[in-house]
Design an enzyme around this catalytic site. Structure first.
Site, PDB file in Angstrom:
ATOM      1  N   GLU A  83     -24.340  22.869 -48.839  1.00  0.00           N
ATOM      2  CA  GLU A  83     -23.464  24.305 -49.363  1.00  0.00           C
ATOM      3  C   GLU A  83     -22.065  23.998 -49.759  1.00  0.00           C
ATOM      4  OE1 GLU A  83     -26.717  26.161 -46.406  1.00  0.00           O
ATOM      5  OE2 GLU A  83     -25.492  24.667 -46.513  1.00  0.00           O
ATOM      6  N   CYS A 134     -26.021  27.062 -41.963  1.00  0.00           N
ATOM      7  CA  CYS A 134     -26.469  27.109 -40.097  1.00  0.00           C
ATOM      8  C   CYS A 134     -24.914  27.935 -39.807  1.00  0.00           C
ATOM      9  CB  CYS A 134     -25.579  25.531 -40.248  1.00  0.00           C
ATOM     10  SG  CYS A 134     -24.707  25.052 -40.570  1.00  0.00           S
TER      11      CYS A 134
END
Length: 379
Positions: A83, A134
């Site tokens: 990301e 995450c």
């Protein structure tokens, strides 16, 4: 086909076209590798059936130890989670479009004489992910069948590391996820994306060049099988009350889901494990594709390159984004008769007082935001 599914298929097709060297492989001992994929997609044109442009694509799961930052001189990629690399790739795409706008013209960017800066044309920016971010958004999913780290593996102060204390939610966490890995202070992707809701996708090199108004994420596209509305609402809403500053204000993104059973990512951990005899391992290679340029990155530099040398630095590194942004800033300074921006990285970070204030407000709202080591340099 739902728009989220169209976005997923476009990103996966773009990944398929990337060179083999940028993808996970089979190690010498026969163990297969896995990774995560993310993309920043531009939607423009008709809202009902927009044109989809995959502006940036990235894979990755690695983070360099914090100890390597002080002498990195902007040449190393610290955080190589997919990301974060995709956002860096989007900044490279945007910077290249700004250069085109200053010369012959761009399909995405205009030069705004009134602002003395570039402006992204009205569009919707979407982040596509093959795995949920995450950090706090993924705690419920990760805790299913796993044991949390015990207190002996936790730092005495500061943010929680990785998967420590599953019962603690709504808190800042750092990478990496393994307790035996060298410590970093790089924040989780959930935490970093939460901040992006307030300060846009612009990184420091572009903050002084581009008006931030149109550079916020409209949505995040995640696998339908992994989406948890309660976790996402909590994780990405933690700093909702943080104060705005100038043009920077909270613009929450929507959550869209795609049918990951119909559009699977072949290098996802579960997919690789299903076709492998041995447990798969994380790939050391990160893919970075910005516009038409593609790189393979290992240990924060281009594959096969010498570390800490400009020729080995990624096009999305702090060094090259800042070098090219400074060049464009000098062009605008001469055109509009204003002083040029600072040419030292941390001076440039401090130059936009509104952005500094907005980030500080978000960090305070999140709590336990410990600063990483300083990676300062001049161009």
């Amino acid at each position: 086909m739902a728009l989220a599914d169209r976005i997923a298929r476009a990103a996966l097709a773009e990944f398929d076209r990337c060179p083999k060297k940028t993808k996970p492989g089979i190690r010498s001992d026969g163990v297969a590798e896995w990774t995560n994929l993310a993309a920043v997609v531009v939607l423009d044109g008709d809202d009902a059936a927009p044109r989809i442009t995959c502006a940036a694509l990235a894979t990755g799961l690695k983070v360099l130890p914090d100890a390597q930052l002080p002498d990195a001189a902007g040449l190393l990629l610290h955080d190589c989670h997919a990301e974060i690399l995709a956002i860096r790739g989007f900044n490279r795409f945007l910077l290249d479009e700004c250069a085109a706008a200053a010369a012959a013209g761009s399909a995405f960017v205009d030069l705004d004489p009134a602002a003395g800066r570039f402006r992204l044309r009205p569009c919707r920016l979407v982040l596509f992910q093959t795995e949920i971010a995450c950090g706090d958004a993924s705690m419920a999913r990760l805790s299913d069948g796993q044991q949390p780290w015990d207190e002996a593996n936790m730092a005495a102060d500061g943010p929680l590391q990785g998967r420590g204390y599953f019962s603690q939610v709504g808190v800042v966490r750092t990478k990496p996820g393994r307790p035996d890995a060298p410590r970093t202070l790089s924040k989780s992707c959930t935490d970093k994306l939460t901040v992006r809701q307030h300060v846009s996708l612009l990184l420091t090199p572009l903050a002084g060049l581009v008006v931030p108004d149109n550079v916020y994420l409209a949505a995040v596209v995640v696998p339908r099988s992994q989406y948890d509305p309660e976790s996402f609402g909590r994780a990405f809403g933690r700093a909702a009350a943080a104060a705005a500053a100038g043009p920077y204000r909270r613009r929450p993104f929507a959550f869209w889901t795609y049918d990951d059973a119909a559009a699977p990512f072949p290098y996802a951990r579960a997919a690789v494990a299903a076709r492998s005899a041995a447990a798969p391992k994380t790939s050391n290679v990160s893919l970075v594709r910005a516009g038409a340029a593609t790189e393979a990155v290992i240990k924060g530099v281009k594959m096969g390159a010498r570390p800490r040398h400009p020729k080995g630095a990624s096009a999305v590194s702090r060094h090259w984004l800042f070098v090219d942004a400074v060049r464009l800033d000098r062009l605008l300074a001469a055109r509009f008769g204003r002083p040029p921006a600072p040419t030292r990285y941390y001076a440039a970070k401090a130059a936009d007082a509104d952005r500094v204030a907005a980030k500080a407000a978000v960090h305070a709202a999140l709590g336990s935001w410990t600063r990483t080591a300083v990676d300062d340099f001049a161009v």
